[in-house]
Design a protein around this motif. Structure first.
Motif, PDB file in Angstrom:
ATOM      1  N   LEU A  81       0.784  -1.167  -0.021  1.00 45.51           N
ATOM      2  CA  LEU A  81      -0.057   0.043  -0.022  1.00 45.51           C
ATOM      3  C   LEU A  81       0.939   1.283  -0.059  1.00 45.51           C
ATOM      4  CD1 LEU A  81      -2.883   1.223   0.098  1.00 45.51           C
ATOM      5  CD2 LEU A  81      -2.748   0.940   2.409  1.00 45.51           C
ATOM      6  N   VAL A  82       0.742   2.006  -1.080  1.00 37.50           N
ATOM      7  CA  VAL A  82       1.854   3.175  -1.107  1.00 37.50           C
ATOM      8  C   VAL A  82       1.289   4.460  -1.331  1.00 37.50           C
ATOM      9  CG1 VAL A  82       3.392   4.062  -2.795  1.00 37.50           C
ATOM     10  CG2 VAL A  82       3.185   1.532  -2.465  1.00 37.50           C
ATOM     11  N   ASP A  83       1.494   5.671  -0.746  1.00 38.97           N
ATOM     12  CA  ASP A  83       1.095   6.862  -1.005  1.00 38.97           C
ATOM     13  C   ASP A  83       1.634   7.541  -2.033  1.00 38.97           C
ATOM     14  OD1 ASP A  83       0.453   9.441  -0.852  1.00 38.97           O
ATOM     15  OD2 ASP A  83       1.363   9.875   1.212  1.00 38.97           O
ATOM     16  N   CYS A  84       1.352   7.558  -3.224  1.00 38.34           N
ATOM     17  CA  CYS A  84       1.929   7.882  -4.471  1.00 38.34           C
ATOM     18  C   CYS A  84       1.972   9.496  -4.417  1.00 38.34           C
ATOM     19  CB  CYS A  84       1.221   7.465  -5.680  1.00 38.34           C
ATOM     20  SG  CYS A  84       1.270   5.701  -5.588  1.00 38.34           S
ATOM     21  N   TYR A  85       1.065  10.305  -3.467  1.00 37.33           N
ATOM     22  CA  TYR A  85       1.378  11.796  -3.296  1.00 37.33           C
ATOM     23  C   TYR A  85       3.042  11.971  -2.772  1.00 37.33           C
ATOM     24  CZ  TYR A  85      -3.608  12.640  -3.718  1.00 37.33           C
ATOM     25  OH  TYR A  85      -4.786  12.820  -4.136  1.00 37.33           O
ATOM     26  N   ALA A  86       3.548  11.236  -2.276  1.00 38.81           N
ATOM     27  CA  ALA A  86       5.063  11.414  -1.894  1.00 38.81           C
ATOM     28  C   ALA A  86       5.774  10.547  -2.820  1.00 38.81           C
ATOM     29  CB  ALA A  86       5.121  10.769  -0.425  1.00 38.81           C
ATOM     30  N   LYS A  87       7.171  10.864  -2.844  1.00 37.50           N
ATOM     31  CA  LYS A  87       8.050  10.166  -3.986  1.00 37.50           C
ATOM     32  C   LYS A  87       8.142   8.610  -3.662  1.00 37.50           C
ATOM     33  CE  LYS A  87      12.856   9.906  -5.479  1.00 37.50           C
ATOM     34  NZ  LYS A  87      14.400  10.533  -5.245  1.00 37.50           N
ATOM     35  N   HIS A  88       8.051   7.863  -4.776  1.00 37.54           N
ATOM     36  CA  HIS A  88       8.095   6.258  -4.578  1.00 37.54           C
ATOM     37  C   HIS A  88       8.816   5.721  -5.677  1.00 37.54           C
ATOM     38  CE1 HIS A  88       4.472   7.937  -6.825  1.00 37.54           C
ATOM     39  NE2 HIS A  88       4.745   6.724  -7.459  1.00 37.54           N
ATOM     40  N   VAL A  89       9.689   4.898  -5.079  1.00 39.26           N
ATOM     41  CA  VAL A  89      10.417   4.063  -6.321  1.00 39.26           C
ATOM     42  C   VAL A  89      10.014   2.553  -6.070  1.00 39.26           C
ATOM     43  CG1 VAL A  89      12.703   3.323  -7.162  1.00 39.26           C
ATOM     44  CG2 VAL A  89      11.969   5.655  -6.154  1.00 39.26           C
ATOM     45  N   TYR A  90       9.695   1.871  -7.083  1.00 38.51           N
ATOM     46  CA  TYR A  90       9.664   0.211  -6.998  1.00 38.51           C
ATOM     47  C   TYR A  90      10.235  -0.365  -8.187  1.00 38.51           C
ATOM     48  CZ  TYR A  90       4.730   0.782  -8.935  1.00 38.51           C
ATOM     49  OH  TYR A  90       3.846   1.044  -9.799  1.00 38.51           O
ATOM     50  N   GLY A  91      10.576  -1.404  -8.187  1.00 37.75           N
ATOM     51  CA  GLY A  91      11.170  -2.327  -9.260  1.00 37.75           C
ATOM     52  C   GLY A  91      11.173  -3.550  -8.955  1.00 37.75           C
ATOM     53  N   THR A  92      11.906  -4.654  -9.882  1.00 37.24           N
ATOM     54  CA  THR A  92      12.193  -5.808  -9.514  1.00 37.24           C
ATOM     55  C   THR A  92      13.305  -6.563 -10.297  1.00 37.24           C
ATOM     56  OG1 THR A  92      11.238  -8.202  -9.467  1.00 37.24           O
ATOM     57  CG2 THR A  92      10.573  -6.816 -11.278  1.00 37.24           C
ATOM     58  N   ASP A  93      14.129  -7.537  -9.933  1.00 37.10           N
ATOM     59  CA  ASP A  93      15.044  -8.040 -10.405  1.00 37.10           C
ATOM     60  C   ASP A  93      14.864  -9.356 -11.151  1.00 37.10           C
ATOM     61  OD1 ASP A  93      15.133  -9.469  -8.230  1.00 37.10           O
ATOM     62  OD2 ASP A  93      17.197  -8.937  -7.739  1.00 37.10           O
ATOM     63  N   GLU A  94      13.629  -9.897 -11.207  1.00 32.23           N
ATOM     64  CA  GLU A  94      13.052 -11.107 -11.451  1.00 32.23           C
ATOM     65  C   GLU A  94      11.690 -10.928 -12.255  1.00 32.23           C
ATOM     66  OE1 GLU A  94      11.987 -13.937  -8.524  1.00 32.23           O
ATOM     67  OE2 GLU A  94      11.613 -12.369  -7.049  1.00 32.23           O
ATOM     68  N   ALA A  95      11.486 -11.846 -13.032  1.00 35.16           N
ATOM     69  CA  ALA A  95      10.122 -11.865 -13.871  1.00 35.16           C
ATOM     70  C   ALA A  95       8.908 -12.006 -12.556  1.00 35.16           C
ATOM     71  CB  ALA A  95       9.828 -13.271 -14.451  1.00 35.16           C
ATOM     72  N   THR A  96       7.950 -10.961 -12.852  1.00 33.77           N
ATOM     73  CA  THR A  96       7.129 -10.689 -11.541  1.00 33.77           C
ATOM     74  C   THR A  96       5.610 -10.262 -12.167  1.00 33.77           C
ATOM     75  OG1 THR A  96       8.774 -10.084 -10.039  1.00 33.77           O
ATOM     76  CG2 THR A  96       6.306  -9.406  -9.719  1.00 33.77           C
ATOM     77  N   GLU A  97       4.507 -11.074 -11.655  1.00 39.92           N
ATOM     78  CA  GLU A  97       3.079 -10.733 -12.016  1.00 39.92           C
ATOM     79  C   GLU A  97       2.512  -9.940 -10.962  1.00 39.92           C
ATOM     80  OE1 GLU A  97      -0.711 -12.295 -14.209  1.00 39.92           O
ATOM     81  OE2 GLU A  97       0.844 -13.837 -13.678  1.00 39.92           O
ATOM     82  N   ALA A  98       1.679  -8.910 -11.229  1.00 43.48           N
ATOM     83  CA  ALA A  98       1.068  -8.215 -10.003  1.00 43.48           C
ATOM     84  C   ALA A  98      -0.282  -7.368 -10.533  1.00 43.48           C
ATOM     85  CB  ALA A  98       1.986  -7.093  -9.615  1.00 43.48           C
ATOM     86  N   LEU A  99      -1.240  -7.539  -9.646  1.00 44.93           N
ATOM     87  CA  LEU A  99      -2.432  -6.891  -9.846  1.00 44.93           C
ATOM     88  C   LEU A  99      -2.215  -5.460  -9.212  1.00 44.93           C
ATOM     89  CD1 LEU A  99      -5.179  -9.460  -9.265  1.00 44.93           C
ATOM     90  CD2 LEU A  99      -4.977  -8.153 -11.285  1.00 44.93           C
ATOM     91  N   TRP A 100      -2.505  -4.537  -9.621  1.00 46.62           N
ATOM     92  CA  TRP A 100      -2.400  -3.005  -9.038  1.00 46.62           C
ATOM     93  C   TRP A 100      -3.639  -2.240  -9.328  1.00 46.62           C
ATOM     94  CZ3 TRP A 100      -2.464   0.901 -12.523  1.00 46.62           C
ATOM     95  CH2 TRP A 100      -1.950   0.490 -13.683  1.00 46.62           C
ATOM     96  N   VAL A 101      -3.998  -1.410  -8.457  1.00 47.98           N
ATOM     97  CA  VAL A 101      -5.128  -0.434  -8.510  1.00 47.98           C
ATOM     98  C   VAL A 101      -4.442   0.951  -7.882  1.00 47.98           C
ATOM     99  CG1 VAL A 101      -7.355   0.035  -7.438  1.00 47.98           C
ATOM    100  CG2 VAL A 101      -6.773  -2.067  -8.454  1.00 47.98           C
ATOM    101  N   HIS A 102      -4.814   2.172  -8.640  1.00 47.67           N
ATOM    102  CA  HIS A 102      -4.630   3.529  -8.142  1.00 47.67           C
ATOM    103  C   HIS A 102      -5.830   3.826  -7.881  1.00 47.67           C
ATOM    104  CE1 HIS A 102      -0.475   4.552  -8.920  1.00 47.67           C
ATOM    105  NE2 HIS A 102      -0.549   3.755  -9.971  1.00 47.67           N
ATOM    106  N   PHE A 103      -6.062   4.463  -6.479  1.00 51.22           N
ATOM    107  CA  PHE A 103      -7.450   4.951  -6.105  1.00 51.22           C
ATOM    108  C   PHE A 103      -7.320   6.122  -5.390  1.00 51.22           C
ATOM    109  CE2 PHE A 103      -5.854   2.437  -2.688  1.00 51.22           C
ATOM    110  CZ  PHE A 103      -6.179   3.254  -1.514  1.00 51.22           C
ATOM    111  N   ASP A 104      -8.344   6.867  -5.183  1.00 46.12           N
ATOM    112  CA  ASP A 104      -8.281   8.042  -4.352  1.00 46.12           C
ATOM    113  C   ASP A 104      -9.790   8.288  -3.686  1.00 46.12           C
ATOM    114  OD1 ASP A 104      -7.413  10.129  -2.861  1.00 46.12           O
ATOM    115  OD2 ASP A 104      -6.167  11.229  -4.511  1.00 46.12           O
TER     116      ASP A 104
END
Length: 286
Positions: A81-104
Motif C-alpha cells: 500500500l503506497v502513498d503516491c503523493y510522496a516520492k516512491h520507487v519500486y522495481g524488480t530483478d526477476e519476472a514478476t506478475e502483479a495486480l494493481w489499483v490506483h485509487f483516491d
C-alpha cells in the motif's frame, strides 16, 4: 490499454485509466487506474508524485520498494500500500506478475494511515484470497465493455481496504467464510464449465489441500460434492420449470453426457430425470 513502460511484457499486460465523475470525487473511494502487469527483470519506476494511493498484489515474483517510510520487499502473496503523493520507487530483478489499483477519495488517506500504522507498507494477510479476488474483480469491472457502476466499484475498493484494516483483529474464520462465499458464487456463475478443484482453489488463492479443508468446514461438503449438488439442484429446477431437452440441461448444468447426468440424478434422487419431470411438473390447470 497496453503499457508503454520499459521492462513490461506488453503481450501479457494491460491496464485502464478511468476519469471519475464529480459525484464520485466528492462521495466515494474511486478508481483512477487498474492493471495486471507482467514485469521483466530490470523494471524500475520512480516518481516524485502521482496523485493517488496504490494497492499492489504480487501474484508471483517480487517487488522492492523505496518509500519515505523505508525500504520494503514484497514477495509472492503479499500486498503493498503506497502513498503516491510522496516520492516512491519500486522495481524488480526477476519476472514478476502483479495486480494493481490506483485509487483516491475523501477517506483514502485515513484508510492509508490506519492500515500502514498497523501493518506497514508491505504485509501479508492471514488469508489473502478475499482481498486478491476483490482486486481481480476491480480489474474485471474496469475493462468491462459495458462500463461499471462507480458505487459498486467504490464498494470493491472499500472491501479491499477493510480487509487490510481488520487483519490484526479477531475473526480470521469469518474472512475465510467470505472466500468460500466467493467460491460458491463462482461455481453458480460457471456451472456449465468443468470446475475442477484445482481451478476453484486457484480462484480462491489457496492450495488445493487448504481449499478442500476450509470449503468442507464451511459448507459440510467437499468442493466436488458441492458442485455435483449444485448441478443437480439446477437440473431439478430446469426439469420442472422448462421444456429444455435432457441434452440442453446437461450442457447448462455441466454434465459431460446425458448418461452421466441420468446416472448421477437417479443415484441422488431415486428416479430418472424424465420420471422426476413427469411427477413434479406443474401445469396451468393445477
Amino acid at each position: 490499454m497496453k503499457p508503454a513502460e520499459r521492462n513490461v511484457d506488453v503481450d501479457k499486460s494491460s491496464f485502464l485509466i478511468h476519469t471519475p465523475s464529480a459525484v464520485a470525487r466528492r462521495t466515494f473511494l474511486y478508481l483512477l487506474r487498474a492493471g495486471n502487469f507482467c514485469y521483466e527483470s530490470g523494471y524500475l519506476l520512480e516518481r516524485s508524485s502521482f496523485d493517488s494511493f496504490l494497492v499492489i498484489y504480487v501474484k508471483s515474483g517480487s517487488l522492492d520498494f523505496n518509500l519515505p517510510q523505508g525500504r520494503f520487499h514484497a514477495s509472492a502473496g503479499q500486498f503493498a500500500l503506497v502513498d503516491c503523493y510522496a516520492k516512491h520507487v519500486y522495481g524488480t530483478d526477476e519476472a514478476t506478475e502483479a495486480l494493481w489499483v490506483h485509487f483516491d477519495g475523501i477517506m483514502a488517506r485515513a484508510y492509508f494511515d490506519f492500515i500502514t500504522g498497523k501493518l506497514g507498507n508491505v504485509f501479508s494477510l492471514h488469508n489473502p484470497g478475499y482481498a486478491a479476488n476483490r482486486l481481480r474483480q476491480i480489474n474485471d469491472m474496469a475493462v468491462s465493455p459495458s462500463g461499471f457502476s462507480e458505487p459498486r466499484m467504490a464498494k470493491c475498493i472499500t472491501d479491499v481496504l477493510t480487509e487490510f484494516a481488520s487483519e490484526s483483529e479477531p475473526g480470521a474464520p469469518a474472512r475465510q467464510s467470505r472466500v468460500i462465499e466467493d467460491a460458491i458464487a463462482y461455481i453458480a456463475a460457471h456451472l456449465d464449465e468443468p470446475l475442477t478443484v484445482k481451478e476453484l482453489a486457484e480462484h480462491a488463492y489457496l492450495s488445493e489441500y487448504h481449499f478442500i479443508r476450509v470449503f468442507k468446514r464451511e459448507t459440510g461438503l467437499t468442493p466436488h460434492a458441492y458442485v455435483i449438488d449444485a448441478r443437480l439442484h439446477t437440473a431439478k429446477y430446469l426439469l420442472v420449470n422448462s421444456d429444455a431437452t435432457l441434452k440442453r440441461i446437461c450442457e447448462r448444468c455441466g454434465f459431460s453426457s446425458t448418461s452421466v447426468f441420468g446416472a448421477a440424478f437417479k443415484r441422488a434422487v431415486g428416479s430418472s430425470p424424465l420420471e422426476y419431470r413427469a411427477s413434479n411438473r406443474v401445469t396451468e390447470n393445477d
